[in-house]
Design an enzyme around this catalytic site. Structure first.
Site, mmCIF file in Angstrom:
data_model
loop_
_atom_site.group_PDB
_atom_site.id
_atom_site.type_symbol
_atom_site.label_atom_id
_atom_site.label_comp_id
_atom_site.label_asym_id
_atom_site.label_seq_id
_atom_site.Cartn_x
_atom_site.Cartn_y
_atom_site.Cartn_z
ATOM 1 N N ASP A 1 0.880 -1.175 0.000
ATOM 2 C CA ASP A 1 0.000 0.000 0.000
ATOM 3 C C ASP A 1 0.914 1.221 0.000
ATOM 4 O O ASP A 1 2.128 1.108 0.185
ATOM 5 C CB ASP A 1 -0.896 0.001 1.249
ATOM 6 N N SER A 2 0.304 2.382 -0.152
ATOM 7 C CA SER A 2 1.086 3.616 -0.088
ATOM 8 C C SER A 2 1.527 3.924 1.346
ATOM 9 O O SER A 2 2.444 4.703 1.546
ATOM 10 C CB SER A 2 0.247 4.779 -0.618
ATOM 11 N N TYR B 1 -1.008 8.301 -2.747
ATOM 12 C CA TYR B 1 -1.206 7.918 -4.145
ATOM 13 C C TYR B 1 -2.513 8.522 -4.677
ATOM 14 O O TYR B 1 -2.674 8.725 -5.864
ATOM 15 C CB TYR B 1 -1.336 6.391 -4.272
ATOM 16 N N GLY B 2 -3.437 8.755 -3.743
ATOM 17 C CA GLY B 2 -4.819 9.058 -4.127
ATOM 18 C C GLY B 2 -5.043 10.385 -4.806
ATOM 19 O O GLY B 2 -6.128 10.659 -5.301
ATOM 20 N N CYS C 1 -4.238 -1.518 -1.859
ATOM 21 C CA CYS C 1 -4.435 -0.084 -2.046
ATOM 22 C C CYS C 1 -5.502 0.052 -3.124
ATOM 23 O O CYS C 1 -5.320 -0.454 -4.243
ATOM 24 C CB CYS C 1 -3.129 0.564 -2.502
ATOM 25 N N ASN C 2 -6.595 0.698 -2.794
ATOM 26 C CA ASN C 2 -7.678 0.841 -3.777
ATOM 27 C C ASN C 2 -7.244 1.683 -4.970
ATOM 28 O O ASN C 2 -7.616 1.403 -6.102
ATOM 29 C CB ASN C 2 -8.891 1.498 -3.119
ATOM 30 N N THR C 3 -6.459 2.722 -4.705
ATOM 31 C CA THR C 3 -6.029 3.605 -5.785
ATOM 32 C C THR C 3 -5.193 2.823 -6.800
ATOM 33 O O THR C 3 -5.432 2.892 -8.006
ATOM 34 C CB THR C 3 -5.210 4.783 -5.210
ATOM 35 N N GLU D 1 -3.011 8.799 8.900
ATOM 36 C CA GLU D 1 -1.550 8.698 9.007
ATOM 37 C C GLU D 1 -1.054 9.542 10.199
ATOM 38 O O GLU D 1 -0.031 9.240 10.800
ATOM 39 C CB GLU D 1 -0.873 9.141 7.706
ATOM 40 N N CYS E 1 -11.001 2.787 0.426
ATOM 41 C CA CYS E 1 -9.590 3.128 0.619
ATOM 42 C C CYS E 1 -9.169 2.330 1.840
ATOM 43 O O CYS E 1 -9.905 2.297 2.841
ATOM 44 C CB CYS E 1 -9.444 4.623 0.864
ATOM 45 N N THR E 2 -8.014 1.686 1.758
ATOM 46 C CA THR E 2 -7.643 0.780 2.861
ATOM 47 C C THR E 2 -7.294 1.522 4.155
ATOM 48 O O THR E 2 -7.151 0.908 5.200
ATOM 49 C CB THR E 2 -6.474 -0.146 2.444
ATOM 50 N N HIS E 3 -7.189 2.852 4.086
ATOM 51 C CA HIS E 3 -7.004 3.616 5.322
ATOM 52 C C HIS E 3 -8.325 3.775 6.089
ATOM 53 O O HIS E 3 -8.312 3.982 7.300
ATOM 54 C CB HIS E 3 -6.467 5.017 5.025
#
Ligand code: DGL
Length: 263
Positions: A8-9, A40-41, A71-73, A150, A182-184
């Protein structure tokens, strides 16, 4: 037997790594968080595709037996161009399993929250319509959520206010299902549920992705019988925040961590 590569980012993909560890306890994970190039998004498809190729190459050089694009993006923008034959190992993304779950859960109106790039790609709407032709899909970009997660501000009043602003149109439209695209975002799950109300089903594709990886590896006879090595977590920028959040998300203190350069 080698590890499952996950990238992921940043820390978001750790929600997928944690689901993999729960579902497949005999497997070890090699995780890459590209914290130096996050987010990345907000980036173009060309840039995200370039980063994705580098990340996949890094994981393959370390000998992983499969790659999970957590990462969805990257799944939306780059995965369609990563042909499995090109890499020689199975490559799984997060959009398809999430879209399928949402189509199953919804009674008519699906909301999708994701990064700007994922929303603009239209990948979720397209995949949800493929699994549920009559469903209405409304997507909203929530770019600030990634920075807030983050930063570790999951429980901050500022984050609650941002969530109220972003989710207002989806509440007004009465969506019955909300995809955390979004994985966040699963790290904000209690707040998102409270903001949307108890009647809205939240979809986090982490468990569905873990089930898919189990099925794919099982089908290829690649599942490990027993755990040989500990999971290992790489990141591309030396920040203490990644380490603190990684420990919190995975629920353990003793993590094998490494600063790497994938540029
Ligand atoms: N976690 C990433 C995703 O699932 C996005 C975070 C970022 O913008 O880098 O889309």
């Amino acid at each position: 037997m080698s590890a499952i590569g996950v990238f992921d980012s940043g820390v978001g993909g750790l929600t997928v790594a944690a689901a993999l560890e729960r579902r497949l306890p005999a497997e070890s994970i090699l995780y890459l968080g590209d914290t130096a190039r996050l987010p990345y998004g907000t980036k173009s498809a060309a840039t995200v595709s370039r980063y994705t190729r580098r990340n996949v190459s890094f994981l393959l050089e370390r000998g992983v037996k499969a790659v999970v694009v957590a990462c969805n993006t990257a799944s939306a923008l780059a995965l369609p161009y990563l042909h499995p034959d090109e890499w020689g190992v199975p490559v799984c993304g997060v959009i398809e399993p999430g879209a399928e779950q949402a189509a199953r859960a919804s009674r008519g109106r699906v909301g999708v929250i994701a990064t700007e790039s994922t929303v603009h790609s239209g990948a979720y709407a397209e995949a949800i319509h493929r699994h549920g032709a009559g469903l209405e899909v409304r997507s909203v970009a929530c770019p600030l959520f990634v920075s807030l997660v983050e930063e570790g501000w999951q429980d901050d009043p500022i984050t609650a206010e941002v969530a109220r602003r972003y989710l207002a149109p989806l509440r007004e439209e009465g969506v019955d299902t909300l995809v955390l695209g979004c994985t966040h975002y699963p790290l904000l799950r209690p707040l998102l549920q409270e903001t949307m109300g108890p009647g809205v089903a939240l979809i986090d594709s982490a468990e569905a992705v873990a089930a898919e990886v189990a099925a794919v590896l099982g089908g290829l006879g690649l599942l490990a019988a027993e755990r040989r090595e500990e999971s290992h977590f790489c990141f591309t920028d030396d920040n203490v925040r990644f380490q603190r959040l990684a420990r919190a998300i995975l629920g353990r203190e003793d993590l094998s961590l490494e600063l790497v350069d994938v540029s």
